[in-house]
Motif scaffolding. Structure first.
Motif, PDB file in Angstrom:
ATOM      1  N   GLN A  33      98.177  -6.682 -53.771  1.00  0.00           N
ATOM      2  CA  GLN A  33      97.750  -5.883 -53.739  1.00  0.00           C
ATOM      3  C   GLN A  33      97.317  -5.007 -51.977  1.00  0.00           C
ATOM      4  O   GLN A  33      96.813  -6.041 -51.858  1.00  0.00           O
ATOM      5  CB  GLN A  33      97.910  -4.183 -54.604  1.00  0.00           C
ATOM      6  N   SER A  34      97.299  -4.257 -50.986  1.00  0.00           N
ATOM      7  CA  SER A  34      96.337  -3.668 -50.541  1.00  0.00           C
ATOM      8  C   SER A  34      94.964  -4.288 -50.857  1.00  0.00           C
ATOM      9  O   SER A  34      94.387  -3.184 -51.780  1.00  0.00           O
ATOM     10  CB  SER A  34      96.470  -2.754 -49.350  1.00  0.00           C
ATOM     11  N   THR A  35      94.122  -4.665 -49.908  1.00  0.00           N
ATOM     12  CA  THR A  35      92.625  -4.224 -50.497  1.00  0.00           C
ATOM     13  C   THR A  35      91.653  -2.775 -49.941  1.00  0.00           C
ATOM     14  O   THR A  35      90.558  -2.942 -50.160  1.00  0.00           O
ATOM     15  CB  THR A  35      92.001  -5.716 -49.469  1.00  0.00           C
ATOM     16  N   GLN A  36      92.751  -1.947 -49.092  1.00  0.00           N
ATOM     17  CA  GLN A  36      92.114  -1.079 -48.738  1.00  0.00           C
ATOM     18  C   GLN A  36      92.035   0.208 -50.556  1.00  0.00           C
ATOM     19  O   GLN A  36      92.884   0.693 -50.906  1.00  0.00           O
ATOM     20  CB  GLN A  36      92.308  -0.131 -47.199  1.00  0.00           C
ATOM     21  N   LEU A  37      90.898   0.904 -49.994  1.00  0.00           N
ATOM     22  CA  LEU A  37      90.817   1.743 -51.674  1.00  0.00           C
ATOM     23  C   LEU A  37      91.031   3.069 -50.386  1.00  0.00           C
ATOM     24  O   LEU A  37      90.968   3.345 -49.954  1.00  0.00           O
ATOM     25  CB  LEU A  37      88.938   1.734 -51.378  1.00  0.00           C
ATOM     26  N   PRO A  38      91.509   3.553 -51.908  1.00  0.00           N
ATOM     27  CA  PRO A  38      92.487   4.789 -51.519  1.00  0.00           C
ATOM     28  C   PRO A  38      91.229   5.735 -51.822  1.00  0.00           C
ATOM     29  O   PRO A  38      90.033   6.112 -51.695  1.00  0.00           O
ATOM     30  CB  PRO A  38      93.110   4.864 -53.169  1.00  0.00           C
ATOM     31  N   LYS A  39      91.263   6.806 -50.474  1.00  0.00           N
ATOM     32  CA  LYS A  39      90.933   7.930 -49.838  1.00  0.00           C
ATOM     33  C   LYS A  39      90.639   9.090 -51.078  1.00  0.00           C
ATOM     34  O   LYS A  39      91.459   9.214 -51.759  1.00  0.00           O
ATOM     35  CB  LYS A  39      90.729   8.914 -49.067  1.00  0.00           C
ATOM     36  N   THR A  40      89.056   9.578 -51.877  1.00  0.00           N
ATOM     37  CA  THR A  40      89.200  10.320 -53.007  1.00  0.00           C
ATOM     38  C   THR A  40      88.220  10.905 -52.116  1.00  0.00           C
ATOM     39  O   THR A  40      87.714  11.621 -51.975  1.00  0.00           O
ATOM     40  CB  THR A  40      88.964   9.802 -54.077  1.00  0.00           C
ATOM     41  N   ASP A  41      88.971  13.073 -53.004  1.00  0.00           N
ATOM     42  CA  ASP A  41      88.051  13.654 -52.639  1.00  0.00           C
ATOM     43  C   ASP A  41      87.673  14.424 -53.411  1.00  0.00           C
ATOM     44  O   ASP A  41      88.194  14.652 -54.592  1.00  0.00           O
ATOM     45  CB  ASP A  41      89.040  14.961 -51.888  1.00  0.00           C
TER      46      ASP A  41
END
Length: 54
Positions: A40-48
């Motif tokens: 999995q990617s280590t970037q967190l998804p951007k949440t609004d």
């Protein structure tokens, strides 16, 4: 009371565990899964933030 004589039962218990630990466990640990999980990617998804209507 012959069921209290541990000689035949203890030998069968030891033999069955010996077979289990020397034959069955290595076979199951060498099993390869056909679909290895992808990393999995280590970037967190951007949440609004949610603006609540009340």
């Amino acid at each position: 009371m012959p069921q209290l004589n541990p000689a035949p039962w203890f030998a069968m218990l030891i033999f069955s565990w010996l077979v289990f630990l020397t034959i069955i466990v290595p076979k199951t640990l060498n099993h390869l899964f056909p679909n290895e999980p992808s990393p999995q990617s280590t970037q967190l998804p951007k949440t609004d933030p949610w603006t609540w209507p009340w």
